[in-house]
Scaffold this active site. Structure first.
Site: not given
Ligand code: UT7
Length: 336
Positions: A114, A255, A285
């Site tokens: 990225c 980004h 992204n």
């Molecule tokens: O470009 C390269 C660099 N990349 C980035 O900068 C990405 C950085 N990371 C992020 O943007 C975020 O971490 C994500 C958008 C990928 C995820 O968001 P988050 O707020 O960190 O969510 P999480 O991974 O902590 O998941 C929270 C909850 C989980 O459920 P539990 O364990 O709390 O019950 C996940 O299983 O959300 C769940 N979850 C979803 N729910 C509905 C994960 N993906 C989904 C989904 N829909 N698509």
């Protein structure tokens, strides 16, 4: 003697027509439009069904050359930033060079995920500054759909396909062009964001395919924490060392990985949201393409104008991250 600066004299982009909306993902994986929008800021992304990264790159370059009114035969160097090259070799820059008919150009690819665009931009600028090239194309292009596991709900909703390009030339305005940059990497981040299959460490086998090692792996939370700190830090640092305050910056060009990371960066810079280029809602992204795609859309809309000060900032796999400070010198877009 003052050093010749490089400047962006033209921009262009290309995106495929097909859209994948949040409603489409609701049918594919266990997710909701509400979750995707509130956690990421994304509503839809573009998907290239037929073709490869070189198509995204070539189309973006053609648009850039048209905007500058020059032909491909005038290009000296092509640098392609990508993590989804058409193939391991030859590099995508060679494929693009042939496709667009850039007869005298040489070229190579830059792999910084990225942060690929800022890394390639700063690399390209060196060839202008040292006088060996007059016209350098820097293109960020990624067909992320080719490495996305569409059963992995946490990651598949994030990515899209696009290409964005800029033309670099010597800067005639002593106050304009690419003024400063801070680029960083930290390989300890490999564990949190990678694609381990297919390279010399894990050559392709049935086992690597079965284990889905040819798809993006991301520990989102860990990357999120590092990105918030990394992108905000370099953006703040480049402003401090150039004695700039929020009021001195016209545009943050971040980004587009997550709206919450973008907000943290603009807060740290003391910038109002109205000064931040955001199109993650429409494209998701697109990895190396996000920054030139923003530049091109904002220029085309007449919002990015000659004389404006911009900070481009990124964070991605590696980890790699950085910020580039520039004063825009390209002629304003002719709008009908
Ligand atoms: O470009 C390269 C660099 N990349 C980035 O900068 C990405 C950085 N990371 C992020 O943007 C975020 O971490 C994500 C958008 C990928 C995820 O968001 P988050 O707020 O960190 O969510 P999480 O991974 O902590 O998941 C929270 C909850 C989980 O459920 P539990 O364990 O709390 O019950 C996940 O299983 O959300 C769940 N979850 C979803 N729910 C509905 C994960 N993906 C989904 C989904 N829909 N698509």
């Amino acid at each position: 003697m003052t050093k010749t600066r490089a400047t962006i004299t033209a921009v262009g982009h290309w995106v495929p027509e097909e859209r994948l909306t949040n409603a489409d993902f609701e049918k594919m994986v266990d997710t909701t439009d509400e979750w995707i929008r509130t956690r990421t800021g994304i509503s839809e992304r573009r998907i290239l069904r037929k073709g490869a990264t070189s198509d995204l790159a070539a189309n973006a370059i053609q648009a850039t050359l048209k905007n500058r009114g020059i032909s491909a035969s005038e290009i000296d160097l092509i640098i392609v930033a990508t993590v989804t090259p058409d193939m391991f070799f030859p590099c995508t820059a060679c494929l693009v060079q042939e496709r667009i008919g850039a007869k005298k150009a040489w070229g190579f690819d830059v792999s910084a995920a990225c942060s690929g665009f800022p890394f390639a931009l700063v690399t390209g600028a060196q060839f202008i500054e040292n006088g060996t090239c007059k016209k350098v194309i820097v293109v960020g292009a990624d067909k992320m759909s080719s490495i996305t596991d569409y059963t992995d709900r946490a990651n598949c909703i994030l990515f899209g396909d696009a290409g964005g390009a800029v033309l670099l030339e010597p800067c005639e305005d002593p106050s304009g062009g690419i003024i400063d940059h801070i680029l960083r990497c930290d390989g300890s981040g490999e564990k949190a964001l990678n694609m381990r299959g297919g390279g010399s460490l894990n050559p392709p086998t049935h086992e690597t395919v079965d284990k889905k090692m040819h798809y993006i792996f991301q520990d989102g939370k860990t990357v999120f924490k590092a990105a918030v700190v990394g992108m905000a830090d370099v953006s703040g640092e480049i402003m401090e060392r150039n004695k700039l305050q929020g009021k001195d910056v016209d545009w943050l060009v971040p980004h587009q990985a997550n709206l919450r990371i973008i907000d943290a960066t603009s807060d740290r810079m003391g910038l109002d949201r109205s000064k931040v280029m955001i199109n993650i809602d429409r494209y998701g992204n697109t990895t190396a393409a996000t920054i030139p795609l923003c530049l091109s859309e904002w220029w085309q809309a007449g919002k990015l104008r000659k004389g404006q000060t911009i900070v481009m900032a990124s964070f991605g796999a590696g980890y790699t991250w950085g910020a580039v400070l520039a004063r825009w010198t390209a002629e304003n877009a002719q709008r009908g």
